[in-house]
Design a protein around this motif. Structure first.
Motif, short mmCIF file in Angstrom:
data_model
loop_
_atom_site.label_atom_id
_atom_site.label_comp_id
_atom_site.label_asym_id
_atom_site.label_seq_id
_atom_site.Cartn_x
_atom_site.Cartn_y
_atom_site.Cartn_z
N VAL A 215 0.85 -1.19 0.00
CA VAL A 215 0.00 0.00 0.00
C VAL A 215 0.89 1.25 0.00
O VAL A 215 1.15 1.84 1.05
N GLY B 80 2.19 4.93 0.02
CA GLY B 80 1.58 6.17 0.51
C GLY B 80 0.82 6.02 1.80
O GLY B 80 0.21 6.98 2.28
N LEU B 81 0.84 4.82 2.40
CA LEU B 81 0.10 4.59 3.65
C LEU B 81 0.66 5.49 4.75
O LEU B 81 1.86 5.63 4.92
N SER B 82 -0.25 6.09 5.51
CA SER B 82 0.12 7.01 6.58
C SER B 82 1.12 6.38 7.56
O SER B 82 1.07 5.17 7.83
N LEU C 197 -3.89 1.64 -6.64
CA LEU C 197 -3.93 0.71 -5.52
C LEU C 197 -4.13 -0.69 -6.09
O LEU C 197 -5.02 -0.89 -6.92
N ILE D 213 -4.45 6.95 3.45
CA ILE D 213 -3.54 7.36 2.37
C ILE D 213 -3.86 8.83 2.05
O ILE D 213 -4.69 9.11 1.18
N GLU E 66 -2.68 11.26 0.35
CA GLU E 66 -2.59 11.83 -1.00
C GLU E 66 -3.83 11.53 -1.85
O GLU E 66 -4.10 12.24 -2.83
#
Length: 371
Positions: free
Chosen positions: A126, A128-130, A236, A287, A289
């Motif tokens: 994943v 860009g996952l926080s 994704l 995510i 973004e």
């Protein structure tokens, strides 16, 4: 008031469950008629289409039912696609569930069915996952169906091809019975005309509206709001299932974002600022973004919920009236096994011990302590 004398097997409700059961029974040679007030209200046109018994952390009998249905999906979808000549968008894409701590991860009800991911492995699955998410579980066996755009329309077409008859714009006002034996329904058509439609058997699958027809059913609506955003293809590759929020990517880059869970809303229609804000906060938590992507659609629907969040399956207290309702947020997942169980039971096809146990476990009267 007119009386219609023909006696088909009636399907009360033209949503996903009604169509799935109509298709199953028509394949078994039954003459079937579907009565629907408005198919576009159906949860099948609203849901995200996740096949996620493991990612959703189901437990006990409901997990077992979900796992068996997941195994049946390829065969079930193949039969629909064969009869409709249309794709249903079945995809075993896997689902990632992120966690903030090892304790949260290892205490997840379906932990043993997943593949544990460290932070660097999580980011590969994943991008860009926080940063708040430290590890995750990958459930490779879970997936999705494009229910809104493909499955529902394919099921409608498959039913038509098999000779299923539809009455759209028909509201079922009352169940007709002779003592405790079903003998038809009182209906109001789109012009306001009242008729009695005689039949010896019916399946009630009106989702969140089932209680309006059968007053003693322990079913209530749980409203959910959703939206979709458009990204580039393959932005994704996995579904991401976070606390209170999920992201379901389609092949064309569309991402379904859902869903709020509003138990106090009843049948209150419409979007709300809070619901839509909660979805955007959910995207930000997973995510961030993705919040820069253009929004495409916003919609809402009503999940049919029971006190234990499991469905009502099998014969009701009225002989001849079958139940297939109350699937809460697992209707797409459970449609395969529900249609098979109800189809076999109605047609007196022998059931395995496990299938018989499902019809016992999810009987309508298991809630006597709740009522």
């Amino acid at each position: 008031m007119g009386v219609l004398n023909e006696k088909p097997l009636l399907i009360l409700g033209g949503g996903l469950m009604g169509l799935a059961i109509a298709h199953e029974l028509a394949q078994r040679g039954k003459r079937v008629e579907v009565l629907s007030r408005s198919r576009r209200e159906a949860a099948g046109f609203v849901a995200a289409g996740m096949l996620a018994p493991h990612a959703e952390g189901l437990q006990g009998n409901l997990l077992n039912l979900g796992q068996h249905s997941l195994q049946r999906h390829p065969t079930w979808i193949e039969s629909i696609e064969t009869n409709s000549k249309m794709s249903c968008g079945l995809k075993t894409c896997g689902i990632v569930v992120p966690f903030e701590s090892h304790q949260d991860c290892e205490s997840y009800p379906t932990y043993k069915f997943g593949e544990k991911l460290k932070r660097n492995e999580l980011l590969k699955e994943v991008p860009g996952l926080s940063e708040k998410w430290k590890l995750g579980l990958l459930f490779r066996q879970d997936g999705q169906i494009d229910n809104r755009r493909l499955l529902m329309r394919a099921l409608e077409k498959a039913c038509v091809e098999l000779g299923v008859h539809f009455q759209e714009g028909v509201e079922v006002i009352e169940i007709l019975r002779d003592s405790q034996k079903f003998n038809g329904v009182k209906i109001k058509d789109i012009n306001g005309n009242i008729n009695h439609l005689k039949s010896e058997e019916a399946v009630l699958c009106c989702g969140a509206w089932s209680k309006q027809i059968f007053k003693t059913l322990p079913i209530f609506p749980v409203k959910g709001q959703m939206l979709s955003i458009q990204g580039p293809k393959q932005i994704l590759k996995r579904i991401v299932f976070g606390p209170g929020i999920y992201l379901v990517p389609r092949d064309d880059g569309l991402i379904i974002v859902g869903a709020t869970s509003e138990r106090e809303a009843g049948f209150q229609k419409g979007l709300t600022p809070k619901g839509q804000s909660d979805l955007q906060k959910g995207i930000q938590s997973l995510i961030p973004e993705l919040n820069q992507l253009p929004h495409m659609e916003r919609w809402w629907g009503f999940r049919p919920c029971t006190p234990d969040e499991g469905p009502l399956l099998g014969m009701s207290k009225i002989s001849g009236l079958w139940l297939a309702t109350g699937h809460h947020r697992n209707g797409v997942l459970l449609a395969a096994i529900t249609s098979e169980l109800i189809g076999k039971a109605i047609c007196s096809t022998p059931l395995s011990n496990e299938e018989s146990s499902f019809l016992t476990q999810f009987r309508w009267d298991r809630f006597k302590n709740h009522l």
